[in-house]
Design a protein around this motif. Structure first.
Motif: not given
Length: 212
Positions: A155-159, A171-179, A201-207
């Motif tokens: 579940h590490r990449l959920d959302g 890959h995936g759906n939800g808050q975006e991380i680009r790079g 917006e996905g960088v902070t929650p993923m970190a």
């Protein structure tokens, strides 16, 4: 990428790692890698010995000590391999670069992303570079993102939606991380060393998920 191309990339990456290791000082071999708990020496041993199964006694002992924990088993076997001298590991990397032998319970796609990421585990802390073609990194990332138990939490990449900026890959759906795709590959495999190359917006929650 098809099987043949994957094996060609694995061989190229093994040779690139050997080239990088060749001119390291003894102190640099002791440098902590991006792989938690492993020095450059352990990572080099892990990659060098992948095509070469350990003696049966070593395997049995490591299996018993691991007590069913896959990651602990890999750590046990890697620490056995780290007893090899640096020069011998470099020789094994070159000698086995084109080997297509697979450890039990794995496949060539696992070896593809494992070899690529471990090359970065060594290179980045040393301020060195091992180049990876974006198409190869994308193939590795696509497979690594599907890996769950017993390696990672599935579940590490959920959302989270991952979007590469240097190749057509998502890959995936939800808050975006680009790079860049290599930075995304490192993120997928639990490394935070290239987080400064990522945005969205996905960088902070993923970190937060990746904090020890």
């Amino acid at each position: 990428m098809d099987r043949e191309t994957c094996w060609q990339v694995i061989e190229q990456q093994r040779r690139a790692i050997a080239d990088l290791l060749t001119d390291l000082s003894p102190g640099q071999w002791e440098t902590p890698s991006l792989c938690a708990g492993w020095r450059v020496h352990e990572v080099a041993a892990h990659v060098a010995l992948t095509p070469q199964p350990p003696p049966i006694g070593v395997m049995l002992g490591a299996t018993i000590r691991a007590r069913g924990n896959y990651n602990r088993l890999i750590d046990e076997l890697t620490r056995y391999g780290a007893d090899y001298p640096a020069a011998e590991l470099i020789s094994l990397l070159r000698a086995n670069a084109a080997s297509r032998k697979l450890p039990k319970l794995t496949n060539y796609r696992n070896i593809l992303f494992d070899t690529m990421v471990h090359g970065q585990d060594i290179a980045i802390p040393l301020g060195r570079t091992i180049d990876i073609e974006p198409t190869a990194a994308a193939a590795a990332a696509a497979h690594a993102a599907t890996i769950g138990w017993p390696v990672w939490d599935k579940h590490r990449l959920d959302g989270i939606r991952l979007v590469a900026t240097d190749i057509d890959w998502t890959h995936g759906n939800g808050q975006e991380i680009r790079g860049p795709i290599i930075a995304l590959l490192l993120l997928i495999t639990g490394r935070t060393a290239a987080m400064d190359l990522l945005s969205g917006e996905g960088v902070t929650p993923m970190a937060a998920r990746l904090r020890p």
